[in-house]
Scaffold this motif. Structure first.
Motif, PDB file in Angstrom:
ATOM      1  N   ALA A 206       0.393  -1.818   0.161  1.00 13.60           N
ATOM      2  CA  ALA A 206       0.924   0.017  -0.126  1.00 13.60           C
ATOM      3  C   ALA A 206       1.507  -0.265  -1.469  1.00 13.60           C
ATOM      4  CB  ALA A 206       0.182   0.241   1.221  1.00 13.60           C
ATOM      5  N   ALA A 207       3.287  -1.251  -0.805  1.00 20.56           N
ATOM      6  CA  ALA A 207       4.716  -0.735  -0.982  1.00 20.56           C
ATOM      7  C   ALA A 207       4.430  -1.738  -1.827  1.00 20.56           C
ATOM      8  CB  ALA A 207       5.979  -0.674  -0.139  1.00 20.56           C
ATOM      9  N   LYS A 208       3.750  -1.810  -3.043  1.00 19.43           N
ATOM     10  CA  LYS A 208       4.810  -2.549  -3.850  1.00 19.43           C
ATOM     11  C   LYS A 208       5.312  -1.717  -5.246  1.00 19.43           C
ATOM     12  CE  LYS A 208       2.501  -5.876  -7.870  1.00 19.43           C
ATOM     13  NZ  LYS A 208       1.308  -6.206  -7.966  1.00 19.43           N
ATOM     14  N   TYR A 209       6.572  -3.374  -5.520  1.00 18.86           N
ATOM     15  CA  TYR A 209       7.534  -2.079  -5.835  1.00 18.86           C
ATOM     16  C   TYR A 209       7.367  -2.768  -7.410  1.00 18.86           C
ATOM     17  CZ  TYR A 209       9.693  -0.107  -2.187  1.00 18.86           C
ATOM     18  OH  TYR A 209      10.070   1.227  -0.943  1.00 18.86           O
ATOM     19  N   ALA A 210       8.120  -1.593  -8.315  1.00 15.74           N
ATOM     20  CA  ALA A 210       8.100  -2.999  -9.696  1.00 15.74           C
ATOM     21  C   ALA A 210       9.685  -3.357  -9.763  1.00 15.74           C
ATOM     22  CB  ALA A 210       8.646  -1.597 -10.750  1.00 15.74           C
ATOM     23  N   SER A 211       9.384  -5.014  -9.416  1.00 15.79           N
ATOM     24  CA  SER A 211      10.256  -5.779  -9.267  1.00 15.79           C
ATOM     25  C   SER A 211      10.351  -6.664 -10.791  1.00 15.79           C
ATOM     26  CB  SER A 211      10.094  -6.362  -7.725  1.00 15.79           C
ATOM     27  OG  SER A 211      10.845  -7.512  -7.351  1.00 15.79           O
ATOM     28  N   LYS A 232       6.017  -2.286 -15.356  1.00 19.20           N
ATOM     29  CA  LYS A 232       4.828  -1.630 -14.314  1.00 19.20           C
ATOM     30  C   LYS A 232       5.639  -0.356 -13.928  1.00 19.20           C
ATOM     31  CE  LYS A 232       2.072  -5.935 -14.416  1.00 19.20           C
ATOM     32  NZ  LYS A 232       0.851  -7.108 -13.125  1.00 19.20           N
ATOM     33  N   SER A 233       6.069   0.542 -14.169  1.00 16.99           N
ATOM     34  CA  SER A 233       6.643   1.223 -13.397  1.00 16.99           C
ATOM     35  C   SER A 233       5.935   2.912 -13.214  1.00 16.99           C
ATOM     36  CB  SER A 233       8.561   1.748 -13.869  1.00 16.99           C
ATOM     37  OG  SER A 233       9.703   0.908 -14.433  1.00 16.99           O
ATOM     38  N   SER A 234       5.417   2.718 -13.820  1.00 20.20           N
ATOM     39  CA  SER A 234       4.642   4.206 -14.241  1.00 20.20           C
ATOM     40  C   SER A 234       3.276   4.056 -12.984  1.00 20.20           C
ATOM     41  CB  SER A 234       4.048   4.695 -15.506  1.00 20.20           C
ATOM     42  OG  SER A 234       2.310   4.080 -15.651  1.00 20.20           O
ATOM     43  N   TYR A 235       3.633   2.552 -12.369  1.00 25.90           N
ATOM     44  CA  TYR A 235       2.279   2.524 -11.120  1.00 25.90           C
ATOM     45  C   TYR A 235       3.137   1.919  -9.736  1.00 25.90           C
ATOM     46  CZ  TYR A 235       0.613  -1.443 -14.355  1.00 25.90           C
ATOM     47  OH  TYR A 235       1.017  -2.638 -15.103  1.00 25.90           O
ATOM     48  N   GLN A 236       4.063   0.637 -10.044  1.00 29.06           N
ATOM     49  CA  GLN A 236       4.274   0.377  -9.446  1.00 29.06           C
ATOM     50  C   GLN A 236       6.004   0.688  -8.517  1.00 29.06           C
ATOM     51  OE1 GLN A 236       5.385  -3.312 -10.484  1.00 29.06           O
ATOM     52  NE2 GLN A 236       2.858  -4.489 -10.257  1.00 29.06           N
ATOM     53  N   LEU A 237       6.061   1.536  -8.053  1.00 28.45           N
ATOM     54  CA  LEU A 237       7.564   2.077  -6.630  1.00 28.45           C
ATOM     55  C   LEU A 237       9.047   1.354  -7.088  1.00 28.45           C
ATOM     56  CD1 LEU A 237       6.088   1.837  -2.904  1.00 28.45           C
ATOM     57  CD2 LEU A 237       6.027   3.035  -4.896  1.00 28.45           C
ATOM     58  N   GLU A 244       9.225   7.290  -0.026  1.00 25.68           N
ATOM     59  CA  GLU A 244       7.885   6.988  -1.607  1.00 25.68           C
ATOM     60  C   GLU A 244       7.345   5.926  -0.499  1.00 25.68           C
ATOM     61  OE1 GLU A 244       8.890   6.010  -5.408  1.00 25.68           O
ATOM     62  OE2 GLU A 244       7.014   6.954  -6.011  1.00 25.68           O
ATOM     63  N   ALA A 245       7.598   5.033  -0.651  1.00 27.48           N
ATOM     64  CA  ALA A 245       6.511   3.562   0.636  1.00 27.48           C
ATOM     65  C   ALA A 245       5.728   4.796   1.383  1.00 27.48           C
ATOM     66  CB  ALA A 245       7.450   2.542   1.087  1.00 27.48           C
ATOM     67  N   HIS A 247       4.923   6.915   1.940  1.00 26.29           N
ATOM     68  CA  HIS A 247       4.261   8.387   1.690  1.00 26.29           C
ATOM     69  C   HIS A 247       2.596   7.181   1.148  1.00 26.29           C
ATOM     70  CE1 HIS A 247       3.228  11.768  -1.860  1.00 26.29           C
ATOM     71  NE2 HIS A 247       2.105  11.205  -0.355  1.00 26.29           N
ATOM     72  N   GLU A 248       2.432   5.685   0.142  1.00 23.77           N
ATOM     73  CA  GLU A 248       1.566   5.340  -0.193  1.00 23.77           C
ATOM     74  C   GLU A 248       1.368   4.880   1.117  1.00 23.77           C
ATOM     75  OE1 GLU A 248       1.019   4.467  -2.857  1.00 23.77           O
ATOM     76  OE2 GLU A 248       2.199   4.892  -4.685  1.00 23.77           O
ATOM     77  N   ILE A 249       2.030   4.357   1.891  1.00 24.50           N
ATOM     78  CA  ILE A 249       1.493   4.220   2.605  1.00 24.50           C
ATOM     79  C   ILE A 249      -0.065   4.315   3.973  1.00 24.50           C
ATOM     80  CG2 ILE A 249       1.265   2.189   5.528  1.00 24.50           C
ATOM     81  CD1 ILE A 249       4.151   1.249   3.767  1.00 24.50           C
ATOM     82  N   ALA A 250       0.495   5.531   4.528  1.00 26.35           N
ATOM     83  CA  ALA A 250       0.299   6.446   4.905  1.00 26.35           C
ATOM     84  C   ALA A 250      -1.327   6.893   4.123  1.00 26.35           C
ATOM     85  CB  ALA A 250       0.871   8.435   5.426  1.00 26.35           C
ATOM     86  N   ALA A 251      -1.066   7.213   2.658  1.00 28.63           N
ATOM     87  CA  ALA A 251      -2.479   7.174   2.304  1.00 28.63           C
ATOM     88  C   ALA A 251      -3.102   6.303   2.176  1.00 28.63           C
ATOM     89  CB  ALA A 251      -2.267   7.646   0.638  1.00 28.63           C
ATOM     90  N   ASP A 252      -2.372   4.977   2.424  1.00 25.23           N
ATOM     91  CA  ASP A 252      -3.573   3.862   2.016  1.00 25.23           C
ATOM     92  C   ASP A 252      -4.335   3.246   3.807  1.00 25.23           C
ATOM     93  OD1 ASP A 252      -3.588   3.262  -0.325  1.00 25.23           O
ATOM     94  OD2 ASP A 252      -2.190   1.719   0.380  1.00 25.23           O
ATOM     95  N   LEU A 253      -3.848   3.848   4.347  1.00 22.16           N
ATOM     96  CA  LEU A 253      -4.317   4.081   5.682  1.00 22.16           C
ATOM     97  C   LEU A 253      -5.341   5.080   6.126  1.00 22.16           C
ATOM     98  CD1 LEU A 253      -1.797   3.078   8.140  1.00 22.16           C
ATOM     99  CD2 LEU A 253      -3.134   1.400   7.506  1.00 22.16           C
ATOM    100  N   GLN A 254      -4.702   6.020   5.722  1.00 22.53           N
ATOM    101  CA  GLN A 254      -5.741   7.344   5.894  1.00 22.53           C
ATOM    102  C   GLN A 254      -7.201   7.028   5.416  1.00 22.53           C
ATOM    103  OE1 GLN A 254      -3.845  11.313   5.043  1.00 22.53           O
ATOM    104  NE2 GLN A 254      -5.194  11.732   6.693  1.00 22.53           N
ATOM    105  N   GLU A 255      -7.653   6.516   3.667  1.00 19.82           N
ATOM    106  CA  GLU A 255      -8.714   6.115   3.308  1.00 19.82           C
ATOM    107  C   GLU A 255      -9.033   4.253   3.234  1.00 19.82           C
ATOM    108  OE1 GLU A 255      -7.408   5.653  -0.977  1.00 19.82           O
ATOM    109  OE2 GLU A 255      -6.123   6.927  -1.140  1.00 19.82           O
ATOM    110  N   GLY A 256      -8.911   3.779   4.632  1.00 17.41           N
ATOM    111  CA  GLY A 256      -9.116   2.876   4.962  1.00 17.41           C
ATOM    112  C   GLY A 256      -9.011   1.379   4.689  1.00 17.41           C
ATOM    113  N   ALA A 257      -7.449   1.606   4.376  1.00 14.83           N
ATOM    114  CA  ALA A 257      -6.838  -0.009   4.430  1.00 14.83           C
ATOM    115  C   ALA A 257      -6.962  -0.590   5.791  1.00 14.83           C
ATOM    116  CB  ALA A 257      -5.388   0.191   3.947  1.00 14.83           C
TER     117      ALA A 257
END
Ligand code: PBG
Length: 340
Positions: A206-211, A232-237, A244-245, A247-257
């Motif tokens: 859920a929280a994968k950074y452009a690292s 990969k900065s147009s999709y990774q954090l 922002e992380a 926000h991403e985690i909340a969305a993924d949990l709501q979607e069923g992770a």
């Protein structure tokens, strides 16, 4: 100002001498707050086509790319050590890479064959698969690219759904989307439910950074050259962000992770702690290839004590709130824990 102001219950010095409890091993043991056990380890594997293949990865000393026969041997070893689960990263041949990435859901693909072999031979060992298109795309990106070089979201999600279903069909216990497209968790969850795969778990990166810490992994899977200077900065954090992380985690949990992952690991423990405090769901960290390479390089020079530093690192993950750690050190850690 005394400690009382902060804690309310402790006497001031010398009533309070914290070193009393640290004096002896027995009292240090009694107040140990966190424990790291083999239950918290996930072992990653790079897999290649062929028989009896074992190819060293120069930037990841101690990590080899394995053909399925060697994978089965090594997985049996980590299973015997008590490691609950492994994750598979296929290193594909150039012929498996196409613009539409259809190799990703080939029922006879390398990943799918490896899953079937593992589930046949070691059914109790959890098999986690990476859901992302980078092994199947000629450009090394995690999704489908349009003419302007942009990674398209919704078209990629459709492909990821097919890939995740093919992994579940092959017997994967957990699918782990590592692509960072929007909406992929919900789409994969819906397809799994519709396809009678209601027990398949989703571990969301859920929280994968452009690292920059992924460099040695890209050497291992052969994506470094294809990616070149492209990012990969147009999709990774963005590593500058923390809200922002969440926000991403909340969305993924709501979607069923079912579980979430933070990646990289050690440099992002603030994100782990915040995620655990905010969401209280199974939370893992990926101790990534660059972190591993740094440890191994310093250890090879004799500059650090590898075992002590790796075990301290695992405890840092635990203390930050991780329930499990995906680490290239898993087999070593499991071995050390057994002999401790
Ligand atoms: C790609 C993927 C990457 C890693 C795991 N899956 C690399 C990337 O995003 O470019 C990195 C893992 C590591 O560095 O150990 N889907």
């Amino acid at each position: 100002m005394s400690n009382n102001a902060a804690y309310g219950i402790r006497a001031a010095f010398p009533g309070n001498r914290p070193r009393r409890m640290r004096r002896d091993a027995f009292s240090r043991r009694l107040m140990q707050e966190h424990h790291f056990t083999v239950d918290m380890l996930i072992q990653p594997y790079f897999i290649v086509e062929g028989q009896n293949q074992r190819q060293a990865v120069p930037s990841m000393p101690g990590v080899d790319r394995l053909s399925i026969d060697h994978l089965l041997e090594s997985a049996a070893t980590v299973h015997a050590l008590g490691v609950p689960a492994i994750v598979l990263f296929p290193v594909t041949e150039d012929t498996a890479k196409t613009d539409d990435c259809r190799g990703a859901w080939d029922p006879e693909g390398l990943a799918q064959r490896a899953i079937r072999a593992l589930k046949a031979q070691i059914p109790e060992l959890g098999v986690i698969t990476d859901v992302a298109l980078d092994p199947y795309s000629p450009h090394g990106h995690d999704g489908l690219m349009n003419e302007s070089g942009y990674i398209m979201n919704d078209e990629t999600v459709d492909a990821l759904v097919r890939q995740a279903l093919s992994h579940a069909d092959a017997g994967a216990d957990v699918v782990a989307p590592s692509d960072m497209m929007d909406g992929r968790i919900g789409a994969i969850r819906e397809a799994l439910e519709a396809g009678e795969h209601r027990h398949t778990r989703i571990l969301s990166y859920a929280a994968k950074y452009a690292s920059s810490f992924y460099g040695p992994f890209r050497d291992a899977v052969g994506a470094a050259a294809a990616l070149g200077k492209s990012s990969k900065s147009s999709y990774q954090l963005d590593p500058c962000n923390s809200n922002e992380a969440m926000h991403e985690i909340a969305a993924d949990l709501q979607e069923g992770a079912d579980m979430i992952m933070v990646k990289p690991g050690l440099p992002y423990l603030d994100i782990v702690r915040r995620a655990v405090d905010t969401f209280a769901v199974p939370t893992y960290a990926y101790h990534v290839s660059g972190e591993y390479a740094m440890l191994k390089a310093a250890a090879a020079q004799g500059w650090i004590d590898e075992k002590a530093i790796v075990l301290e690192t695992m405890m840092a993950f635990r203390r930050a709130g991780c329930d499990a750690v995906l680490t290239y050190c898993a087999e070593d850690v499991a071995t050390w824990l057994k002999s401790a």
